[in-house]
Design a protein around this motif. Sequence first.
Motif, short mmCIF file in Angstrom:
data_model
loop_
_atom_site.label_atom_id
_atom_site.label_comp_id
_atom_site.label_asym_id
_atom_site.label_seq_id
_atom_site.Cartn_x
_atom_site.Cartn_y
_atom_site.Cartn_z
N UNK A 79 -29.47 27.68 -14.37
CA UNK A 79 -29.38 27.59 -12.93
C UNK A 79 -29.99 28.77 -12.20
N UNK A 80 -30.03 28.62 -10.88
CA UNK A 80 -30.61 29.60 -9.97
C UNK A 80 -29.68 29.76 -8.78
N UNK A 81 -29.48 31.01 -8.37
CA UNK A 81 -28.65 31.30 -7.20
C UNK A 81 -29.40 32.24 -6.27
N UNK A 93 -27.75 24.12 -10.40
CA UNK A 93 -27.46 24.18 -11.83
C UNK A 93 -27.77 22.83 -12.47
N UNK A 94 -28.36 22.86 -13.64
CA UNK A 94 -28.61 21.66 -14.44
C UNK A 94 -27.79 21.76 -15.72
N UNK A 95 -26.94 20.76 -15.95
CA UNK A 95 -26.09 20.73 -17.13
C UNK A 95 -26.57 19.62 -18.08
N UNK A 96 -26.65 19.97 -19.34
CA UNK A 96 -27.05 19.03 -20.39
C UNK A 96 -25.90 18.95 -21.40
N UNK A 119 -26.70 14.26 -18.34
CA UNK A 119 -27.23 15.34 -17.51
C UNK A 119 -26.59 15.31 -16.13
N UNK A 120 -26.28 16.49 -15.61
CA UNK A 120 -25.71 16.58 -14.27
C UNK A 120 -26.37 17.72 -13.50
N UNK A 121 -26.81 17.41 -12.29
CA UNK A 121 -27.33 18.40 -11.36
C UNK A 121 -26.24 18.77 -10.37
N UNK A 122 -26.08 20.06 -10.13
CA UNK A 122 -25.09 20.56 -9.18
C UNK A 122 -25.80 21.43 -8.15
N UNK A 123 -25.73 21.04 -6.90
CA UNK A 123 -26.30 21.81 -5.81
C UNK A 123 -25.17 22.32 -4.94
N UNK A 124 -25.15 23.62 -4.68
CA UNK A 124 -24.02 24.18 -3.97
C UNK A 124 -24.41 25.10 -2.83
N UNK A 150 -22.38 19.50 -4.54
CA UNK A 150 -22.79 18.11 -4.67
C UNK A 150 -23.27 17.87 -6.10
N UNK A 151 -22.67 16.88 -6.79
CA UNK A 151 -22.94 16.65 -8.20
C UNK A 151 -23.50 15.25 -8.41
N UNK A 152 -24.53 15.16 -9.25
CA UNK A 152 -25.16 13.87 -9.55
C UNK A 152 -25.38 13.77 -11.05
N UNK A 153 -24.92 12.66 -11.65
CA UNK A 153 -24.90 12.49 -13.10
C UNK A 153 -25.88 11.41 -13.54
N UNK A 154 -26.62 11.69 -14.60
CA UNK A 154 -27.44 10.68 -15.27
C UNK A 154 -26.84 10.45 -16.65
N UNK A 155 -26.23 9.27 -16.85
CA UNK A 155 -25.42 9.03 -18.04
C UNK A 155 -26.13 8.27 -19.13
N UNK A 156 -27.33 7.78 -18.92
CA UNK A 156 -28.06 7.04 -19.95
C UNK A 156 -27.27 5.83 -20.43
N UNK A 157 -27.17 5.67 -21.75
CA UNK A 157 -26.49 4.50 -22.31
C UNK A 157 -24.98 4.55 -22.15
#
Length: 309
Positions: A79-81, A93-96, A119-124, A150-157
Amino acid sequence: MKQFRTAVVLAVAGLCSGLVLADTGKLLLTGGVSSIDGAAGGGLTPWAVIGSNATAGEIGASVHASRATSQDYGLNTAGLTVGLYDRVELSFSRQDFDASVATGLNALGFSVQAGQHVNMDVVGIKVKVAGDAVLDSDSLMPQIAVGVEQKSVSAGSIAPVFTFLGTKSSGTDYYVSATKLFLGSSVLVNGTLRYTNANQNGLLGFGSKAPGKNEASWVPEVSVAYLLSKNWAIGTEYRAKPNNLEALGRSAGLADGLAEDDWKDLFVAWAPNKHTSVTLAYLDLGRILPAITANRKQSGYYLSAQLAF
Protein backbone atom coordinates in the motif's frame (compact mmCIF):
# COMPACT_ATOMS: atom_id res chain seq x y z
CA MET A 1 -18.81 4.67 -3.46
CA LYS A 2 -17.02 3.68 -6.67
CA GLN A 3 -16.67 7.39 -7.45
CA PHE A 4 -15.23 7.97 -3.96
CA ARG A 5 -12.68 5.19 -4.43
CA THR A 6 -11.61 6.51 -7.83
CA ALA A 7 -11.34 10.08 -6.55
CA VAL A 8 -9.09 9.12 -3.65
CA VAL A 9 -6.82 6.95 -5.82
CA LEU A 10 -6.45 9.78 -8.35
CA ALA A 11 -5.76 12.24 -5.56
CA VAL A 12 -3.02 10.01 -4.12
CA ALA A 13 -1.45 9.56 -7.55
CA GLY A 14 -1.60 13.27 -8.28
CA LEU A 15 -0.03 14.23 -4.98
CA CYS A 16 2.76 11.71 -5.38
CA SER A 17 3.58 12.98 -8.87
CA GLY A 18 4.53 16.39 -7.50
CA LEU A 19 5.25 15.54 -3.90
CA VAL A 20 7.11 17.97 -1.67
CA LEU A 21 8.45 15.44 0.80
CA ALA A 22 8.65 16.10 4.51
CA ASP A 23 12.08 17.31 5.58
CA THR A 24 11.83 17.46 9.37
CA GLY A 25 9.78 14.43 10.36
CA LYS A 26 8.10 13.20 13.53
CA LEU A 27 9.57 11.42 16.51
CA LEU A 28 10.41 7.84 15.57
CA LEU A 29 7.46 5.40 15.81
CA THR A 30 5.00 8.08 17.03
CA GLY A 31 3.39 8.10 13.57
CA GLY A 32 2.60 4.41 13.81
CA VAL A 33 3.21 1.88 11.07
CA SER A 34 0.97 0.83 8.17
CA SER A 35 -2.05 -1.28 9.02
CA ILE A 36 -3.23 -4.05 6.69
CA ASP A 37 -5.88 -1.64 5.37
CA GLY A 38 -3.27 1.04 4.63
CA ALA A 39 -4.06 3.57 7.36
CA ALA A 40 -1.34 4.56 9.80
CA GLY A 41 -1.57 2.82 13.17
CA GLY A 42 -0.79 -0.71 14.29
CA GLY A 43 -0.82 -3.74 12.03
CA LEU A 44 -4.49 -4.60 12.71
CA THR A 45 -6.10 -1.27 13.52
CA PRO A 46 -5.79 2.43 12.62
CA TRP A 47 -4.65 5.08 15.07
CA ALA A 48 -5.54 8.78 15.11
CA VAL A 49 -2.03 9.69 13.91
CA ILE A 50 -1.46 10.82 10.32
CA GLY A 51 0.88 8.60 8.30
CA SER A 52 4.29 9.55 6.87
CA ASN A 53 6.90 11.84 8.45
CA ALA A 54 5.06 15.03 7.53
CA THR A 55 4.46 17.60 10.25
CA ALA A 56 2.34 20.76 9.99
CA GLY A 57 3.06 22.55 6.72
CA GLU A 58 4.53 19.46 5.05
CA ILE A 59 3.42 16.69 2.70
CA GLY A 60 4.81 13.20 3.23
CA ALA A 61 4.33 9.69 1.91
CA SER A 62 4.98 6.10 2.92
CA VAL A 63 4.84 2.74 1.20
CA HIS A 64 4.55 -0.64 2.85
CA ALA A 65 4.49 -4.35 2.14
CA SER A 66 3.44 -7.07 4.57
CA ARG A 67 2.91 -10.78 4.88
CA ALA A 68 0.62 -12.57 7.33
CA THR A 69 0.28 -16.32 7.56
CA SER A 70 -1.59 -18.82 9.73
CA GLN A 71 -2.25 -22.57 9.76
CA ASP A 72 -4.59 -22.45 6.75
CA TYR A 73 -4.37 -18.97 5.24
CA GLY A 74 -1.96 -16.35 3.95
CA LEU A 75 -2.32 -12.64 3.22
CA ASN A 76 0.01 -10.36 1.25
CA THR A 77 -0.56 -6.62 1.43
CA ALA A 78 1.03 -3.62 -0.27
CA GLY A 79 0.00 0.00 0.00
CA LEU A 80 0.68 3.71 -0.22
CA THR A 81 -0.16 6.49 2.23
CA VAL A 82 0.04 10.25 1.77
CA GLY A 83 0.01 12.61 4.76
CA LEU A 84 -1.08 16.21 4.19
CA TYR A 85 0.13 18.82 6.70
CA ASP A 86 -0.30 16.37 9.61
CA ARG A 87 -4.05 16.87 9.18
CA VAL A 88 -5.33 14.59 6.38
CA GLU A 89 -4.26 11.10 5.36
CA LEU A 90 -5.06 9.38 2.06
CA SER A 91 -4.31 5.68 1.71
CA PHE A 92 -4.57 2.80 -0.72
CA SER A 93 -3.97 -0.87 0.04
CA ARG A 94 -4.19 -4.02 -2.09
CA GLN A 95 -4.71 -7.30 -0.24
CA ASP A 96 -4.07 -10.71 -1.80
CA PHE A 97 -5.63 -13.48 0.31
CA ASP A 98 -4.64 -17.11 -0.30
CA ALA A 99 -7.98 -18.90 0.05
CA SER A 100 -6.89 -22.28 -1.30
CA VAL A 101 -8.48 -24.05 1.67
CA ALA A 102 -11.87 -22.86 0.39
CA THR A 103 -11.92 -25.85 -1.98
CA GLY A 104 -13.34 -27.61 1.09
CA LEU A 105 -16.59 -25.84 0.24
CA ASN A 106 -16.87 -27.98 -2.89
CA ALA A 107 -18.25 -30.76 -0.68
CA LEU A 108 -21.29 -28.48 -0.27
CA GLY A 109 -21.79 -28.23 -4.04
CA PHE A 110 -19.58 -25.25 -4.93
CA SER A 111 -16.82 -25.19 -7.56
CA VAL A 112 -13.99 -23.28 -5.94
CA GLN A 113 -10.86 -23.51 -8.05
CA ALA A 114 -7.64 -24.89 -6.61
CA GLY A 115 -5.25 -22.15 -5.56
CA GLN A 116 -8.01 -19.53 -5.51
CA HIS A 117 -7.04 -16.09 -4.20
CA VAL A 118 -9.32 -13.27 -3.06
CA ASN A 119 -8.20 -9.71 -3.79
CA MET A 120 -9.42 -6.63 -1.95
CA ASP A 121 -8.70 -2.96 -2.59
CA VAL A 122 -9.03 -0.57 0.33
CA VAL A 123 -9.13 3.18 -0.24
CA GLY A 124 -9.16 5.36 2.85
CA ILE A 125 -9.22 8.90 4.10
CA LYS A 126 -8.53 10.00 7.67
CA VAL A 127 -8.85 13.50 9.13
CA LYS A 128 -7.43 14.72 12.42
CA VAL A 129 -10.17 16.67 14.19
CA ALA A 130 -8.69 17.46 17.62
CA GLY A 131 -5.57 17.22 19.77
CA ASP A 132 -1.98 16.37 18.98
CA ALA A 133 -0.41 13.12 20.19
CA VAL A 134 3.03 14.68 20.78
CA LEU A 135 2.27 18.30 21.68
CA ASP A 136 -0.49 17.25 24.12
CA SER A 137 1.55 14.41 25.65
CA ASP A 138 1.73 16.24 29.00
CA SER A 139 -2.08 16.49 29.26
CA LEU A 140 -4.99 14.04 29.11
CA MET A 141 -6.09 15.30 25.69
CA PRO A 142 -5.72 12.58 23.02
CA GLN A 143 -5.37 13.09 19.31
CA ILE A 144 -8.71 12.30 17.67
CA ALA A 145 -9.34 11.43 14.04
CA VAL A 146 -12.24 10.18 11.94
CA GLY A 147 -11.84 7.95 8.91
CA VAL A 148 -13.56 6.14 6.06
CA GLU A 149 -12.39 2.98 4.31
CA GLN A 150 -14.03 1.90 1.07
CA LYS A 151 -13.43 -1.80 0.35
CA SER A 152 -13.97 -3.73 -2.88
CA VAL A 153 -13.47 -7.51 -3.21
CA SER A 154 -12.75 -9.68 -6.24
CA ALA A 155 -13.59 -13.24 -5.16
CA GLY A 156 -13.08 -15.24 -8.37
CA SER A 157 -14.60 -18.73 -8.13
CA ILE A 158 -15.61 -18.01 -4.52
CA ALA A 159 -18.18 -15.45 -5.75
CA PRO A 160 -21.02 -18.06 -5.72
CA VAL A 161 -20.30 -18.57 -2.01
CA PHE A 162 -20.87 -14.83 -1.49
CA THR A 163 -24.20 -15.19 -3.29
CA PHE A 164 -25.22 -18.14 -1.11
CA LEU A 165 -24.35 -16.21 2.05
CA GLY A 166 -26.07 -13.06 0.86
CA THR A 167 -22.88 -11.01 1.26
CA LYS A 168 -21.95 -8.05 -0.92
CA SER A 169 -18.60 -7.62 -2.66
CA SER A 170 -18.08 -4.03 -1.50
CA GLY A 171 -18.66 -2.10 1.67
CA THR A 172 -17.65 0.96 3.65
CA ASP A 173 -16.18 1.15 7.15
CA TYR A 174 -16.38 4.31 9.25
CA TYR A 175 -14.25 4.79 12.34
CA VAL A 176 -13.18 7.23 15.01
CA SER A 177 -9.82 6.83 16.74
CA ALA A 178 -8.32 8.44 19.83
CA THR A 179 -4.56 8.13 20.40
CA LYS A 180 -2.92 9.18 23.66
CA LEU A 181 0.87 9.32 23.96
CA PHE A 182 2.25 9.46 27.50
CA LEU A 183 5.70 10.57 26.41
CA GLY A 184 7.12 10.70 29.92
CA SER A 185 6.11 7.08 30.49
CA SER A 186 6.91 5.95 26.93
CA VAL A 187 3.40 4.52 26.55
CA LEU A 188 0.94 4.94 23.68
CA VAL A 189 -2.71 3.92 23.97
CA ASN A 190 -5.21 3.93 21.12
CA GLY A 191 -8.92 3.21 21.02
CA THR A 192 -10.92 2.90 17.81
CA LEU A 193 -14.64 2.42 17.24
CA ARG A 194 -15.43 0.99 13.80
CA TYR A 195 -18.85 0.96 12.14
CA THR A 196 -18.78 -2.03 9.81
CA ASN A 197 -20.58 -5.06 8.43
CA ALA A 198 -17.42 -6.61 6.97
CA ASN A 199 -16.90 -10.37 7.32
CA GLN A 200 -13.25 -11.16 8.08
CA ASN A 201 -12.39 -7.52 7.38
CA GLY A 202 -14.24 -7.78 4.04
CA LEU A 203 -12.39 -10.74 2.54
CA LEU A 204 -15.58 -12.79 3.00
CA GLY A 205 -17.85 -10.00 1.81
CA PHE A 206 -20.12 -7.63 3.68
CA GLY A 207 -23.29 -8.43 5.59
CA SER A 208 -25.38 -11.58 5.43
CA LYS A 209 -28.81 -12.79 4.47
CA ALA A 210 -31.25 -13.66 7.26
CA PRO A 211 -30.97 -14.92 9.90
CA GLY A 212 -27.44 -13.54 9.77
CA LYS A 213 -26.69 -9.91 10.56
CA ASN A 214 -26.71 -7.62 7.55
CA GLU A 215 -26.65 -4.17 9.12
CA ALA A 216 -23.40 -2.54 10.22
CA SER A 217 -22.58 -2.31 13.92
CA TRP A 218 -20.01 -0.55 16.11
CA VAL A 219 -17.07 -2.72 17.22
CA PRO A 220 -14.07 -1.70 19.37
CA GLU A 221 -10.37 -1.92 18.62
CA VAL A 222 -7.58 -1.25 21.14
CA SER A 223 -3.79 -0.87 20.88
CA VAL A 224 -1.17 -0.40 23.60
CA ALA A 225 2.50 0.19 22.82
CA TYR A 226 5.54 0.72 25.00
CA LEU A 227 8.55 2.57 23.59
CA LEU A 228 11.60 0.64 24.75
CA SER A 229 13.83 3.29 23.17
CA LYS A 230 13.55 5.82 20.36
CA ASN A 231 14.04 2.94 17.88
CA TRP A 232 12.09 0.06 19.44
CA ALA A 233 8.48 -0.46 20.54
CA ILE A 234 6.53 -3.47 21.75
CA GLY A 235 2.80 -3.76 22.12
CA THR A 236 -0.46 -5.57 21.66
CA GLU A 237 -3.67 -5.07 19.69
CA TYR A 238 -7.23 -6.31 19.99
CA ARG A 239 -9.82 -5.99 17.24
CA ALA A 240 -13.43 -7.07 17.80
CA LYS A 241 -15.36 -8.49 14.84
CA PRO A 242 -19.10 -8.21 14.02
CA ASN A 243 -19.64 -12.00 13.54
CA ASN A 244 -22.41 -11.48 10.98
CA LEU A 245 -22.57 -15.02 9.58
CA GLU A 246 -22.75 -17.34 12.59
CA ALA A 247 -26.57 -17.29 12.88
CA LEU A 248 -26.86 -18.08 9.16
CA GLY A 249 -24.47 -21.00 9.55
CA ARG A 250 -26.46 -22.42 12.45
CA SER A 251 -29.68 -22.21 10.47
CA ALA A 252 -27.98 -24.11 7.62
CA GLY A 253 -26.96 -26.93 9.98
CA LEU A 254 -23.28 -25.87 10.19
CA ALA A 255 -23.32 -25.20 13.96
CA ASP A 256 -20.67 -22.49 14.50
CA GLY A 257 -19.02 -23.27 11.15
CA LEU A 258 -19.35 -19.66 9.96
CA ALA A 259 -18.42 -18.02 13.27
CA GLU A 260 -15.99 -15.10 13.25
CA ASP A 261 -13.65 -14.55 16.20
CA ASP A 262 -11.89 -11.41 17.37
CA TRP A 263 -8.30 -10.71 16.29
CA LYS A 264 -5.31 -10.15 18.59
CA ASP A 265 -1.57 -9.70 18.21
CA LEU A 266 1.67 -9.08 20.06
CA PHE A 267 4.14 -6.97 18.09
CA VAL A 268 7.61 -5.50 18.10
CA ALA A 269 8.48 -2.56 15.84
CA TRP A 270 11.96 -1.35 14.94
CA ALA A 271 12.76 1.98 13.27
CA PRO A 272 16.52 2.17 12.55
CA ASN A 273 16.02 5.67 11.14
CA LYS A 274 13.19 8.10 10.42
CA HIS A 275 12.54 6.63 6.97
CA THR A 276 12.39 2.90 7.70
CA SER A 277 10.48 0.64 10.07
CA VAL A 278 9.95 -3.10 10.37
CA THR A 279 7.16 -4.75 12.38
CA LEU A 280 6.98 -8.39 13.45
CA ALA A 281 3.91 -9.73 15.23
CA TYR A 282 2.46 -12.94 16.59
CA LEU A 283 -1.15 -13.24 15.42
CA ASP A 284 -4.16 -14.89 17.03
CA LEU A 285 -6.99 -14.60 14.50
CA GLY A 286 -9.34 -17.12 16.06
CA ARG A 287 -11.39 -19.22 13.68
CA ILE A 288 -11.80 -18.29 10.01
CA LEU A 289 -14.48 -20.38 8.27
CA PRO A 290 -14.15 -23.15 10.87
CA ALA A 291 -16.51 -25.35 8.84
CA ILE A 292 -13.66 -26.06 6.40
CA THR A 293 -10.68 -25.89 8.78
CA ALA A 294 -11.73 -28.50 11.35
CA ASN A 295 -12.52 -25.67 13.79
CA ARG A 296 -8.81 -24.80 14.01
CA LYS A 297 -7.82 -21.47 15.51
CA GLN A 298 -5.64 -19.49 13.16
CA SER A 299 -2.40 -18.27 14.71
CA GLY A 300 0.81 -17.27 12.99
CA TYR A 301 3.01 -14.30 12.23
CA TYR A 302 2.84 -10.90 10.58
CA LEU A 303 5.85 -9.16 9.03
CA SER A 304 5.68 -5.66 7.58
CA ALA A 305 8.23 -3.20 6.21
CA GLN A 306 7.56 0.51 5.70
CA LEU A 307 9.48 3.29 3.95
CA ALA A 308 8.34 6.79 4.95
CA PHE A 309 9.23 10.37 4.01
